[in-house]
Scaffold this motif. Sequence first.
Motif, PDB file in Angstrom:
ATOM      1  N   LYS A  87     133.996  28.356 -22.279  1.00 10.15           N
ATOM      2  CA  LYS A  87     134.286  29.098 -23.837  1.00 10.15           C
ATOM      3  C   LYS A  87     133.758  28.215 -24.875  1.00 10.15           C
ATOM      4  O   LYS A  87     133.499  27.218 -24.925  1.00 10.15           O
ATOM      5  CB  LYS A  87     135.722  29.024 -24.162  1.00 10.15           C
ATOM      6  CG  LYS A  87     136.683  29.673 -22.922  1.00 10.15           C
ATOM      7  CD  LYS A  87     136.903  31.284 -23.355  1.00 10.15           C
ATOM      8  CE  LYS A  87     138.073  32.046 -22.704  1.00 10.15           C
ATOM      9  NZ  LYS A  87     137.586  32.290 -21.333  1.00 10.15           N
ATOM     10  N   THR A  88     133.491  29.319 -25.926  1.00  6.24           N
ATOM     11  CA  THR A  88     132.676  28.629 -27.231  1.00  6.24           C
ATOM     12  C   THR A  88     133.963  27.879 -27.854  1.00  6.24           C
ATOM     13  O   THR A  88     135.045  28.098 -27.988  1.00  6.24           O
ATOM     14  CB  THR A  88     131.969  29.494 -27.945  1.00  6.24           C
ATOM     15  OG1 THR A  88     132.977  30.671 -28.289  1.00  6.24           O
ATOM     16  CG2 THR A  88     131.035  30.284 -26.949  1.00  6.24           C
ATOM     17  N   ALA A  89     133.454  27.081 -28.837  1.00  4.76           N
ATOM     18  CA  ALA A  89     134.524  26.614 -29.984  1.00  4.76           C
ATOM     19  C   ALA A  89     135.364  27.725 -30.448  1.00  4.76           C
ATOM     20  O   ALA A  89     136.411  27.588 -30.888  1.00  4.76           O
ATOM     21  CB  ALA A  89     133.748  25.649 -30.905  1.00  4.76           C
ATOM     22  N   GLN A  90     134.724  28.868 -31.041  1.00  8.47           N
ATOM     23  CA  GLN A  90     135.335  29.995 -31.554  1.00  8.47           C
ATOM     24  C   GLN A  90     136.401  30.490 -30.883  1.00  8.47           C
ATOM     25  O   GLN A  90     137.286  31.017 -31.110  1.00  8.47           O
ATOM     26  CB  GLN A  90     134.165  30.878 -32.216  1.00  8.47           C
ATOM     27  CG  GLN A  90     134.684  32.091 -33.111  1.00  8.47           C
ATOM     28  CD  GLN A  90     133.484  32.947 -33.506  1.00  8.47           C
ATOM     29  OE1 GLN A  90     132.453  32.913 -33.094  1.00  8.47           O
ATOM     30  NE2 GLN A  90     133.773  33.720 -34.425  1.00  8.47           N
ATOM     31  N   VAL A 118     133.710  20.702 -27.515  1.00  7.03           N
ATOM     32  CA  VAL A 118     133.515  22.197 -26.635  1.00  7.03           C
ATOM     33  C   VAL A 118     132.186  21.940 -25.868  1.00  7.03           C
ATOM     34  O   VAL A 118     131.082  21.998 -26.774  1.00  7.03           O
ATOM     35  CB  VAL A 118     133.563  23.198 -27.292  1.00  7.03           C
ATOM     36  CG1 VAL A 118     133.590  24.354 -26.447  1.00  7.03           C
ATOM     37  CG2 VAL A 118     135.086  23.326 -27.806  1.00  7.03           C
ATOM     38  N   PRO A 119     131.975  21.380 -24.885  1.00  6.98           N
ATOM     39  CA  PRO A 119     130.692  21.326 -24.243  1.00  6.98           C
ATOM     40  C   PRO A 119     129.889  22.511 -23.924  1.00  6.98           C
ATOM     41  O   PRO A 119     130.565  23.761 -23.865  1.00  6.98           O
ATOM     42  CB  PRO A 119     130.803  20.633 -22.815  1.00  6.98           C
ATOM     43  CG  PRO A 119     132.312  20.774 -22.364  1.00  6.98           C
ATOM     44  CD  PRO A 119     133.241  21.127 -23.697  1.00  6.98           C
ATOM     45  N   LYS A 120     128.702  22.812 -23.702  1.00  9.35           N
ATOM     46  CA  LYS A 120     128.028  23.866 -23.250  1.00  9.35           C
ATOM     47  C   LYS A 120     128.471  24.215 -21.907  1.00  9.35           C
ATOM     48  O   LYS A 120     128.449  25.383 -21.939  1.00  9.35           O
ATOM     49  CB  LYS A 120     126.527  23.605 -23.287  1.00  9.35           C
ATOM     50  CG  LYS A 120     125.857  23.671 -24.636  1.00  9.35           C
ATOM     51  CD  LYS A 120     124.434  23.849 -24.815  1.00  9.35           C
ATOM     52  CE  LYS A 120     123.727  24.332 -26.399  1.00  9.35           C
ATOM     53  NZ  LYS A 120     124.101  23.564 -27.139  1.00  9.35           N
ATOM     54  N   ILE A 144     141.083  20.047 -21.354  1.00 12.60           N
ATOM     55  CA  ILE A 144     142.002  21.355 -21.404  1.00 12.60           C
ATOM     56  C   ILE A 144     141.420  22.296 -20.411  1.00 12.60           C
ATOM     57  O   ILE A 144     140.368  22.803 -20.349  1.00 12.60           O
ATOM     58  CB  ILE A 144     141.561  21.906 -22.773  1.00 12.60           C
ATOM     59  CG1 ILE A 144     142.296  20.768 -23.936  1.00 12.60           C
ATOM     60  CG2 ILE A 144     142.365  23.271 -22.965  1.00 12.60           C
ATOM     61  CD1 ILE A 144     142.038  21.148 -25.132  1.00 12.60           C
ATOM     62  N   VAL A 145     142.183  22.233 -19.500  1.00  9.64           N
ATOM     63  CA  VAL A 145     141.603  23.441 -18.235  1.00  9.64           C
ATOM     64  C   VAL A 145     142.224  24.855 -18.668  1.00  9.64           C
ATOM     65  O   VAL A 145     141.483  25.831 -18.412  1.00  9.64           O
ATOM     66  CB  VAL A 145     142.597  23.044 -16.888  1.00  9.64           C
ATOM     67  CG1 VAL A 145     141.944  24.060 -15.815  1.00  9.64           C
ATOM     68  CG2 VAL A 145     142.084  21.618 -16.707  1.00  9.64           C
ATOM     69  N   LYS A 146     143.376  25.088 -19.193  1.00  6.13           N
ATOM     70  CA  LYS A 146     143.712  26.303 -19.509  1.00  6.13           C
ATOM     71  C   LYS A 146     144.721  26.347 -20.822  1.00  6.13           C
ATOM     72  O   LYS A 146     145.329  25.240 -21.320  1.00  6.13           O
ATOM     73  CB  LYS A 146     144.794  26.799 -18.465  1.00  6.13           C
ATOM     74  CG  LYS A 146     144.142  27.107 -17.282  1.00  6.13           C
ATOM     75  CD  LYS A 146     145.256  27.952 -16.357  1.00  6.13           C
ATOM     76  CE  LYS A 146     144.867  28.099 -14.708  1.00  6.13           C
ATOM     77  NZ  LYS A 146     145.589  27.963 -13.812  1.00  6.13           N
TER      78      LYS A 146
END
Length: 93
Positions: A68-71, A29-31, A57-59
């Motif tokens: 989005k964050t990893a969480q 998950v990039p910034k 992953i687009v959606k």
Amino acid sequence: SHAMTLKGGIEATVVTPVEPGIVGMDIIVPKQGYPVIKQVFSDAPASQAGLQQGDVIVKIDGRLSLGKTAQEIDVAIPDIPGTPVTFTVQRRE
């Protein structure tokens, strides 16, 4: 600006397994930008659905995953066993 132009997308529906939350892939998950699948484990639900390493992953279930964050990504993936979740991904040809 994104280096990659997103067009259309491949949809893969993953059915969450008996062990909650284990869809069988690692996601980077990039910034900024979209999450990318780092690894897909063989015989896991993600693999059975046709997801591949390097897929962007687009959606997740129709909701944009950009920024989005990893969480937040974790929360977006249902942890009720047997629940289908649809990933819309981009694959570099």
